[in-house]
Design a protein around this motif. Structure first.
Motif, PDB file in Angstrom:
ATOM      1  N   LEU A  14       0.865  -1.175   0.000  1.00  0.00           N
ATOM      2  CA  LEU A  14       0.000   0.000   0.000  1.00  0.00           C
ATOM      3  C   LEU A  14       0.896   1.218   0.000  1.00  0.00           C
ATOM      4  CD1 LEU A  14      -1.997  -2.253   1.357  1.00  0.00           C
ATOM      5  CD2 LEU A  14      -3.362  -0.216   1.784  1.00  0.00           C
ATOM      6  N   SER A  15       0.669   2.098  -0.976  1.00  0.00           N
ATOM      7  CA  SER A  15       1.611   3.185  -1.201  1.00  0.00           C
ATOM      8  C   SER A  15       0.900   4.507  -1.394  1.00  0.00           C
ATOM      9  CB  SER A  15       2.441   2.876  -2.455  1.00  0.00           C
ATOM     10  OG  SER A  15       3.173   4.003  -2.872  1.00  0.00           O
ATOM     11  N   SER A  16       1.572   5.583  -0.997  1.00  0.00           N
ATOM     12  CA  SER A  16       1.087   6.911  -1.341  1.00  0.00           C
ATOM     13  C   SER A  16       1.406   7.171  -2.810  1.00  0.00           C
ATOM     14  CB  SER A  16       1.762   7.971  -0.469  1.00  0.00           C
ATOM     15  OG  SER A  16       3.125   8.091  -0.820  1.00  0.00           O
ATOM     16  N   LYS A  40       5.826  11.133  -5.511  1.00  0.00           N
ATOM     17  CA  LYS A  40       6.942  10.673  -6.342  1.00  0.00           C
ATOM     18  C   LYS A  40       7.778   9.648  -5.579  1.00  0.00           C
ATOM     19  CE  LYS A  40      10.879  12.455  -9.011  1.00  0.00           C
ATOM     20  NZ  LYS A  40      11.980  11.779  -8.298  1.00  0.00           N
ATOM     21  N   GLU A  41       8.076   9.949  -4.310  1.00  0.00           N
ATOM     22  CA  GLU A  41       8.859   9.010  -3.508  1.00  0.00           C
ATOM     23  C   GLU A  41       8.092   7.707  -3.290  1.00  0.00           C
ATOM     24  OE1 GLU A  41      11.173   8.700   0.822  1.00  0.00           O
ATOM     25  OE2 GLU A  41       9.946  10.456   0.353  1.00  0.00           O
ATOM     26  N   GLY A  42       6.776   7.817  -3.044  1.00  0.00           N
ATOM     27  CA  GLY A  42       5.960   6.626  -2.844  1.00  0.00           C
ATOM     28  C   GLY A  42       5.927   5.755  -4.083  1.00  0.00           C
ATOM     29  N   ALA A  43       5.822   6.381  -5.253  1.00  0.00           N
ATOM     30  CA  ALA A  43       5.803   5.635  -6.508  1.00  0.00           C
ATOM     31  C   ALA A  43       7.142   4.937  -6.744  1.00  0.00           C
ATOM     32  CB  ALA A  43       5.471   6.563  -7.665  1.00  0.00           C
ATOM     33  N   GLU A  44       8.237   5.646  -6.474  1.00  0.00           N
ATOM     34  CA  GLU A  44       9.562   5.048  -6.664  1.00  0.00           C
ATOM     35  C   GLU A  44       9.762   3.860  -5.726  1.00  0.00           C
ATOM     36  OE1 GLU A  44      12.070   8.386  -6.015  1.00  0.00           O
ATOM     37  OE2 GLU A  44      11.840   9.174  -8.068  1.00  0.00           O
ATOM     38  N   ASN A  45       9.343   3.990  -4.483  1.00  0.00           N
ATOM     39  CA  ASN A  45       9.452   2.886  -3.533  1.00  0.00           C
ATOM     40  C   ASN A  45       8.591   1.698  -3.945  1.00  0.00           C
ATOM     41  OD1 ASN A  45      11.296   4.085  -1.784  1.00  0.00           O
ATOM     42  ND2 ASN A  45       9.704   5.082  -0.562  1.00  0.00           N
ATOM     43  N   PRO A  71      -2.570   1.927  -4.542  1.00  0.00           N
ATOM     44  CA  PRO A  71      -2.248   3.301  -4.122  1.00  0.00           C
ATOM     45  C   PRO A  71      -3.277   3.828  -3.135  1.00  0.00           C
ATOM     46  CG  PRO A  71      -3.138   3.293  -6.356  1.00  0.00           C
ATOM     47  CD  PRO A  71      -3.017   1.858  -5.942  1.00  0.00           C
ATOM     48  N   LYS A  72      -2.803   4.422  -2.045  1.00  0.00           N
ATOM     49  CA  LYS A  72      -3.710   5.086  -1.112  1.00  0.00           C
ATOM     50  C   LYS A  72      -4.208   6.378  -1.766  1.00  0.00           C
ATOM     51  CE  LYS A  72      -1.598   3.347   3.165  1.00  0.00           C
ATOM     52  NZ  LYS A  72      -0.879   3.709   4.414  1.00  0.00           N
ATOM     53  N   PRO A  73      -5.508   6.609  -1.770  1.00  0.00           N
ATOM     54  CA  PRO A  73      -6.057   7.750  -2.518  1.00  0.00           C
ATOM     55  C   PRO A  73      -5.563   9.112  -2.059  1.00  0.00           C
ATOM     56  CG  PRO A  73      -7.797   6.203  -1.924  1.00  0.00           C
ATOM     57  CD  PRO A  73      -6.569   5.781  -1.181  1.00  0.00           C
ATOM     58  N   SER A  74      -5.302   9.275  -0.760  1.00  0.00           N
ATOM     59  CA  SER A  74      -4.961  10.619  -0.272  1.00  0.00           C
ATOM     60  C   SER A  74      -3.878  10.588   0.804  1.00  0.00           C
ATOM     61  CB  SER A  74      -6.212  11.325   0.263  1.00  0.00           C
ATOM     62  OG  SER A  74      -6.858  10.523   1.233  1.00  0.00           O
ATOM     63  N   GLY A  75      -2.844   9.803   0.565  1.00  0.00           N
ATOM     64  CA  GLY A  75      -1.706   9.822   1.475  1.00  0.00           C
ATOM     65  C   GLY A  75      -1.737   8.732   2.527  1.00  0.00           C
ATOM     66  N   ALA A  76      -0.796   8.858   3.480  1.00  0.00           N
ATOM     67  CA  ALA A  76      -0.598   7.816   4.483  1.00  0.00           C
ATOM     68  C   ALA A  76      -1.871   7.493   5.264  1.00  0.00           C
ATOM     69  CB  ALA A  76       0.516   8.232   5.445  1.00  0.00           C
ATOM     70  N   ILE A  77      -2.606   8.528   5.663  1.00  0.00           N
ATOM     71  CA  ILE A  77      -3.894   8.331   6.346  1.00  0.00           C
ATOM     72  C   ILE A  77      -4.985   8.694   5.351  1.00  0.00           C
ATOM     73  CG2 ILE A  77      -5.296   8.864   8.364  1.00  0.00           C
ATOM     74  CD1 ILE A  77      -2.590   7.645   9.051  1.00  0.00           C
ATOM     75  N   LEU A  88      -8.609   8.752   4.549  1.00  0.00           N
ATOM     76  CA  LEU A  88      -9.982   8.602   5.039  1.00  0.00           C
ATOM     77  C   LEU A  88     -10.911   8.093   3.939  1.00  0.00           C
ATOM     78  CD1 LEU A  88     -10.278  11.938   7.078  1.00  0.00           C
ATOM     79  CD2 LEU A  88      -9.640   9.665   7.917  1.00  0.00           C
ATOM     80  N   ASP A  89     -10.484   8.265   2.701  1.00  0.00           N
ATOM     81  CA  ASP A  89     -11.301   7.836   1.563  1.00  0.00           C
ATOM     82  C   ASP A  89     -10.811   6.510   0.972  1.00  0.00           C
ATOM     83  OD1 ASP A  89      -8.914   8.852   0.672  1.00  0.00           O
ATOM     84  OD2 ASP A  89      -9.774  10.057  -0.949  1.00  0.00           O
ATOM     85  N   LEU A  90     -10.240   5.662   1.814  1.00  0.00           N
ATOM     86  CA  LEU A  90      -9.726   4.380   1.334  1.00  0.00           C
ATOM     87  C   LEU A  90     -10.827   3.518   0.712  1.00  0.00           C
ATOM     88  CD1 LEU A  90      -6.907   2.906   1.359  1.00  0.00           C
ATOM     89  CD2 LEU A  90      -7.798   1.564   3.277  1.00  0.00           C
ATOM     90  N   HIS A  91     -12.082   3.821   1.056  1.00  0.00           N
ATOM     91  CA  HIS A  91     -13.197   3.055   0.484  1.00  0.00           C
ATOM     92  C   HIS A  91     -13.208   3.112  -1.042  1.00  0.00           C
ATOM     93  CE1 HIS A  91     -14.771   7.189   0.849  1.00  0.00           C
ATOM     94  NE2 HIS A  91     -15.449   6.904  -0.244  1.00  0.00           N
ATOM     95  N   LYS A  92     -12.560   4.139  -1.597  1.00  0.00           N
ATOM     96  CA  LYS A  92     -12.513   4.271  -3.055  1.00  0.00           C
ATOM     97  C   LYS A  92     -11.775   3.104  -3.708  1.00  0.00           C
ATOM     98  CE  LYS A  92     -12.580   9.362  -3.190  1.00  0.00           C
ATOM     99  NZ  LYS A  92     -11.782  10.571  -3.529  1.00  0.00           N
TER     100      LYS A  92
END
Length: 363
Positions: A82-84, A87-92, A106-112, A114-118
């Motif tokens: 599970l990644s943000s 750019k760094e998240g994509a490279e990792n 990909p996490k829709p809006s960063g590390a936390i 809230l919209d993971l339901h997407k």
């Protein structure tokens, strides 16, 4: 059917709860435990013996990349990252794919998020798919499958292809399609292609926007040929590989100056994918003055097989499929092989050499 055991690894208690709830909603999955970082995950793997792991990339103490390396060395398991979308998240994430992770969400809006339901349905599907991958396929084969070469089946679709003698000195275009497990397979193939390859290379890898550029940059840094994300309207050059950007179909047009890349965001996804291998193959099938080398490698589903029919019907084509022995997921190559239009079946280690035998040598 016995439920697959899942370990959820994330440094956020909120995200661990959310991911666990989503996965537990599937009758085919059982979340047996959670871990707050990579080091905790290694202990929990020994405790719970999960079938599959979800692994956050960015965590304290031991991050997802470090944990993945340890898992693949000590106790290989199917892993979904599970990644943000940074750019760094994509490279990792691309690094993780090449280290043995089966897939990523990909996490829709960063590390936390809230919209993971997407991405709930995508998460469940990818964890289920990953849980079915044999552990032996996560390791590099010690004795590669040597491959077979066979004539395409006699059929109305392949008639013209069989009648046309393969001319190694005619103009060529290479087109490659892949999905789950693709980044690692592409690294093995693309890095083995010599810099003087006498053809442009077009690649569709099923990935969302933001990740294909990191994939292209990584492959470019490791390869003798140039690798880049395709740009709309650019002239295709021999010795360069063009990766379809996430969210765009990659097509080709022939003009007096040569072959031109076309990025299409208006045509709907095909079988849930944009870019889609079928769309690329179908577009290339209309380029009459070039012979084609079509390659279908590891991936879920059947993308590429319909486009292969178009390629074979309209032109002179050599088709290569990755052998089951080296595939992370055998779906796409299996569907291609079932058309009876595949000329070569090769392990991933042998695909670059198989491509090159159909190309002219530099003089």
């Amino acid at each position: 059917m016995k439920r697959k055991k899942v370990l959820v690894v994330d440094d956020s208690a909120f995200m661990r709860k959310l991911i666990s709830d989503f996965l537990s909603s599937s009758p085919l999955l059982e979340v047996v435990g959670t871990a707050r970082n990579g080091r905790d995950a290694l202990d929990k793997i020994e405790m719970y013996l999960p079938d599959v792991l979800t692994l956050d990339v960015e965590m304290p103490e031991m991050n997802g990349i470090e944990a993945l390396k340890a898992i693949m060395e000590l106790n290989p398991l199917p892993v979904v990252m599970l990644s943000s979308t940074t750019k760094e998240g994509a490279e990792n994430t691309i690094t993780a794919m090449n280290m043995g992770a089966v897939d990523f969400v990909p996490k829709p809006s960063g590390a936390i998020s809230l919209d993971l339901h997407k991405v709930k349905e995508d998460l469940i599907a990818k964890v289920l798919n990953a849980s079915e991958v044999p552990v032996r396929h996560l390791k590099k084969a010690e004795r590669p499958f040597q491959g077979i070469t066979r004539p395409a089946a006699s059929s109305q679709q392949s008639g013209r292809n069989q009648m046309a003698a393969w001319n190694s000195h005619s103009e060529k275009i290479i087109c490659i399609g892949t999905s789950t497990g693709g980044p690692r397979a592409l690294q093995q193939v693309v890095t083995a292609i010599p810099e003087n390859v006498q053809a442009p290379i077009l690649i569709v890898q099923h990935m969302p926007p933001g990740f294909t550029k990191s994939l292209a940059n990584r492959l470019d840094s490791l390869s003798r040929i140039s690798v880049k994300e395709a740009e709309n309207g650019e002239l295709l050059k021999k010795g360069t590989a063009y990766i379809a950007p996430g969210g765009f179909h990659l097509k080709v047009k022939e003009k007096s100056s040569g072959l031109i890349a076309v990025l299409d965001v208006d045509e709907p996804p095909r079988s849930g994918h944009r870019p889609a291998v079928d769309v690329m193959f179908e577009s290339i099938s209309n380029i009459s003055s070039y012979d084609k080398i079509a390659v279908i490698m590891t991936g879920m589903g059947t993308d590429g097989s319909k486009g292969l029919l178009e390629l074979k019907e309209k032109g002179n084509v050599k088709a290569i499929a990755e052998a089951e022995e080296s595939c992370i997921v055998y779906g796409m190559p299996k569907a291609a092989i079932s058309t009876n239009l595949v000329d070569d079946i090769q392990s991933v280690e042998n695909i670059a050499g198989c491509i090159m035998k159909y190309l002219p040598r530099e003089v």
